[in-house]
Design a protein around this motif. Structure first.
Motif, short mmCIF file in Angstrom:
data_model
loop_
_atom_site.label_atom_id
_atom_site.label_comp_id
_atom_site.label_asym_id
_atom_site.label_seq_id
_atom_site.Cartn_x
_atom_site.Cartn_y
_atom_site.Cartn_z
N TRP A 168 0.99 -0.98 0.00
CA TRP A 168 0.04 -0.07 0.09
C TRP A 168 1.01 1.26 0.07
N GLY A 169 0.55 2.47 -0.74
CA GLY A 169 1.12 3.63 -0.47
C GLY A 169 0.43 4.70 -0.80
N CYS A 170 1.05 5.85 -0.20
CA CYS A 170 0.16 7.31 -0.23
C CYS A 170 0.96 8.27 -0.59
N PRO A 171 0.48 9.42 -1.10
CA PRO A 171 1.27 10.73 -1.17
C PRO A 171 1.44 11.34 0.27
N PRO A 172 2.52 12.36 0.23
CA PRO A 172 2.43 13.24 1.15
C PRO A 172 1.16 13.92 1.54
N GLY A 173 0.64 14.05 2.80
CA GLY A 173 -0.57 14.61 3.17
C GLY A 173 -0.91 14.34 4.61
N LYS A 174 -1.97 14.76 5.18
CA LYS A 174 -2.54 14.53 6.38
C LYS A 174 -3.78 13.27 6.32
N PHE A 175 -3.77 12.17 7.10
CA PHE A 175 -4.87 11.34 6.81
C PHE A 175 -5.39 11.01 8.08
N MET A 176 -6.73 11.06 8.43
CA MET A 176 -7.34 10.75 9.71
C MET A 176 -7.81 9.15 9.50
N LEU A 177 -7.16 8.32 10.37
CA LEU A 177 -7.36 6.86 10.21
C LEU A 177 -7.83 6.15 11.67
N LYS A 178 -8.78 5.21 11.29
CA LYS A 178 -9.38 4.42 12.67
C LYS A 178 -8.94 2.98 12.38
N TRP A 233 -2.32 10.67 10.42
CA TRP A 233 -1.15 10.34 9.75
C TRP A 233 -0.84 11.46 9.16
N ASP A 234 0.59 12.17 9.57
CA ASP A 234 1.14 13.29 8.74
C ASP A 234 2.17 12.59 7.95
N VAL A 235 1.98 12.51 6.59
CA VAL A 235 3.04 12.06 5.87
C VAL A 235 3.89 12.98 5.18
N SER A 236 5.08 12.96 5.47
CA SER A 236 6.16 14.10 4.81
C SER A 236 6.72 13.70 3.58
N ILE A 237 7.09 12.31 3.64
CA ILE A 237 7.62 11.76 2.40
C ILE A 237 6.69 10.59 2.01
N ALA A 238 6.37 10.53 0.71
CA ALA A 238 5.29 9.48 0.26
C ALA A 238 5.79 7.98 0.84
N VAL A 239 4.57 7.21 1.23
CA VAL A 239 4.96 6.04 1.78
C VAL A 239 4.52 4.88 0.85
N ASP A 240 5.52 3.88 0.79
CA ASP A 240 5.41 2.59 0.16
C ASP A 240 5.62 1.49 1.31
N LYS A 241 4.73 0.54 1.72
CA LYS A 241 4.78 -0.37 2.67
C LYS A 241 4.21 -1.57 2.32
N HIS A 242 4.53 -2.60 3.17
CA HIS A 242 3.84 -3.82 3.06
C HIS A 242 3.03 -3.85 4.61
#
Length: 114
Positions: free
Chosen positions: A39-49, A92-101
């Motif tokens: 899964w990956g996401c661009p920089p930004g702020k995301f509210m997650l539960k 989640w405050d993503v400062s550098i785009a995320v790529d994760k397992h």
């Protein structure tokens, strides 16, 4: 190897995000990380539960996670193995785009392919 964690103050049960920095290749192999979905996401702020516990391994990116109702944060980045507890709400405050397992623990509320 160093560990970092935070808990949500005032919650009925302490919800703690744990971060294992630079786990060994044998540990990652033991967990079967490479067979987990990505899964990956661009920089930004995301509210997650989180409706199920998630374990993830960051291939790239940098994130600060702020548990709801707290000014404290947990920071993790590429090379970190992170466990996020079931029931936590956070930003989640993503400062550098995320790529994760990632992998969700088996639970009736976890996503399934059925």
């Amino acid at each position: 190897m160093s560990m970092a964690s935070t808990s949500t103050p005032g919650s009925s049960s302490e919800l703690t995000i744990s971060v294992e920095h630079n786990p060994s290749k044998s540990r990652l192999s033991e967990l079967g990380i490479n067979s987990w979905p990505k899964w990956g996401c661009p920089p930004g702020k995301f509210m997650l539960k989180f409706d199920a516990q998630e374990t993830c391994y960051l291939l790239r990116g940098e994130v600060k996670v702020y548990p709801k109702g707290s000014s404290e944060f947990v920071q993790f980045a590429a090379g970190d193995l992170v466990t996020i507890p079931k029931g936590i709400s956070c930003t989640w405050d993503v400062s550098i785009a995320v790529d994760k397992h990632y992998k969700f623990e088996s639970s009736s509320t976890a996503p399934s392919s059925e």
